[in-house]
Scaffold this active site. Structure first.
Site, PDB file in Angstrom:
ATOM      1  CG  ASP A   1      -1.946   1.029   1.258  1.00 51.87           C
ATOM      2  OD1 ASP A   1      -2.005   1.820   0.296  1.00 51.87           O
ATOM      3  OD2 ASP A   1      -2.701   1.089   2.241  1.00 51.87           O
TER       4      ASP A   1
ATOM      5  CG  ASP B   1      -2.944   3.416  -3.125  1.00 52.66           C
ATOM      6  OD1 ASP B   1      -4.084   3.048  -3.453  1.00 52.66           O
ATOM      7  OD2 ASP B   1      -2.642   3.746  -1.968  1.00 52.66           O
ATOM      8  CD  GLU B   2      -5.325  -1.147  -0.504  1.00 54.72           C
ATOM      9  OE1 GLU B   2      -5.829  -0.002  -0.590  1.00 54.72           O
ATOM     10  OE2 GLU B   2      -5.867  -2.084   0.069  1.00 54.72           O
TER      11      GLU B   2
HETATM   12 MG   LIG Z   1      -2.499   3.841   0.103  1.00 53.47          MG
END
Ligand SMILES: [Mg+2]
Length: 364
Positions: A17, A115-116
């Site tokens: 993350d 983003d993960e």
């Molecule tokens: Mg994040």
């Protein structure tokens, strides 16, 4: 505990993350934003009070700003909040960069957001904590962004791990610590527990994993229906959901086996043409292009050879051209007599057509 639980889940899963992704990107690209409370969203004063915060940096978070908060509310909580409008095109490009790095470690990737992602690195020989450290290093090297990584044997634990030391941290939850970790976890941190469930738990006097663990499966089903099962197993640090590979396919190919060996060059040519047409149809349907064309040939002695051609640009999806390329390889490998039992054509180094279009456009 039931018997099958004594068997260990041997997977090795990372949850990655990027810390406050959009905000971190804007801070990276503009040093003036690094020491101020920053909210990614439209300034309500300039947009008639509309807008929400997509992400806030950690300075703004300390002042009580969080993602999905209304922009006006955010400004009330933090009057000197600096607003920057999101630039999703930029974030998507960085996300693609990060995904390319993920592929250096594994092809089993389940993206959750830009983003993960979950990465199943079970097939990698290196220890998972080492891989986590290397991954963080690679992301920093390529993008100058920090991330948090959780390392464990299932997705729930990996995700809880990445949340545990945020930002810029790694948390490893091995088998022998997992049960304890879950017992001490506040109930609101369990996956799928929202406001409504939380209120129910409050009434039941359940505050953490330890209280949850004490509840029977039947009780949990009575109160939460089928979600009761999920909670029951979460409390036991058990979760078998696989990392669902939704990343771009790494190759697209087709093979044919022949009951009677092919001895004639024109048969080979026809077979390659047929395979090329099928592969092209598949690639076209999926809007994919490839830079590497690989030919696979197996003869009657079960000797299998593969040979590929890699171009700097993607191949045209032209079956006749592909068949000719395949024949060049074939003639090189079998210049004289042959008896062929299997032929295959595969494209790898796959890109999506839309990305290709963008990169061509950028050259001008
Ligand atoms: Mg994040």
């Amino acid at each position: 505990m039931s018997e099958f639980l004594q068997a260990k889940d041997h997977r090795r899963i990372l949850h990655v993350d990027i810390d406050a992704f959009y905000a971190q990107v804007e801070m990276r690209d503009n040093p003036k934003l690094r020491q101020v409370p920053l909210g990614i969203g439209r300034d309500p004063d300039q947009h008639h009070g509309h807008g929400v915060i997509a992400t806030a940096n950690y300075i703004a978070r300390k002042a009580g700003v969080h993602s999905a908060m209304g922009a006006i509310e955010a400004k009330k909580a933090c009057p000197n909040l600096v607003f920057v409008a999101p630039n999703f095109e930029k974030y998507r490009a960085i996300s693609a960069q990060i995904h390319a790095i993920f592929h250096e470690f594994t092809d089993m990737i389940e993206p959750v957001a830009l983003d993960e992602a979950y990465l199943d690195v079970s097939a990698n020989k290196m220890a998972a904590p080492t891989l986590a450290a290397q991954l963080r290093h690679r992301i920093w090297e390529e993008t100058h962004l920090t991330c948090s990584v959780g390392v464990s044997y299932n997705k729930v634990l990996a995700k809880l791990g990445s949340e545990h030391h945020k930002p810029n941290g790694v948390t490893v939850i091995p088998h022998d610590l997992a049960q304890d970790f879950m017992l001490n976890l506040p109930i609101r941190k369990f996956r799928g527990v929202g406001q409504k469930t939380l209120e129910k738990f409050e009434k039941l006097g359940v505050k953490d994993g330890r209280d949850l663990f004490a509840m029977s499966l039947d009780d949990l089903r009575v109160h939460f229906g089928s979600f009761g099962d999920v909670l029951y197993w979460q409390a036991r640090a058990t979760h078998f959901s696989p990392v669902k590979d939704r990343s771009v396919r790494q190759s697209v190919g087709k093979e044919s086996t022949f009951e009677f060996a092919l001895h004639d060059r024109s048969q080979i040519e026809a077979a390659f043409k047929d395979l090329a047409e099928k592969v092209v149809a598949n690639m076209t349907k999926r809007k994919l292009l490839g830079r590497t064309l690989t030919v696979k040939i197996r003869d009657e002695q079960f000797k299998t050879q593969t040979k590929g051609i890699t171009q700097s640009t993607t191949f045209d999806l032209d079956p006749a051209f592909m068949a000719r390329q395949a024949m060049l390889i074939f003639d090189e490998l079998y210049p004289e007599e042959f008896a062929i039992r299997l032929l295959g054509i595969t494209f790898s180094n796959i890109v999506e057509q839309k990305y290709e279009a963008v990169s061509l456009f950028d050259q001008f």
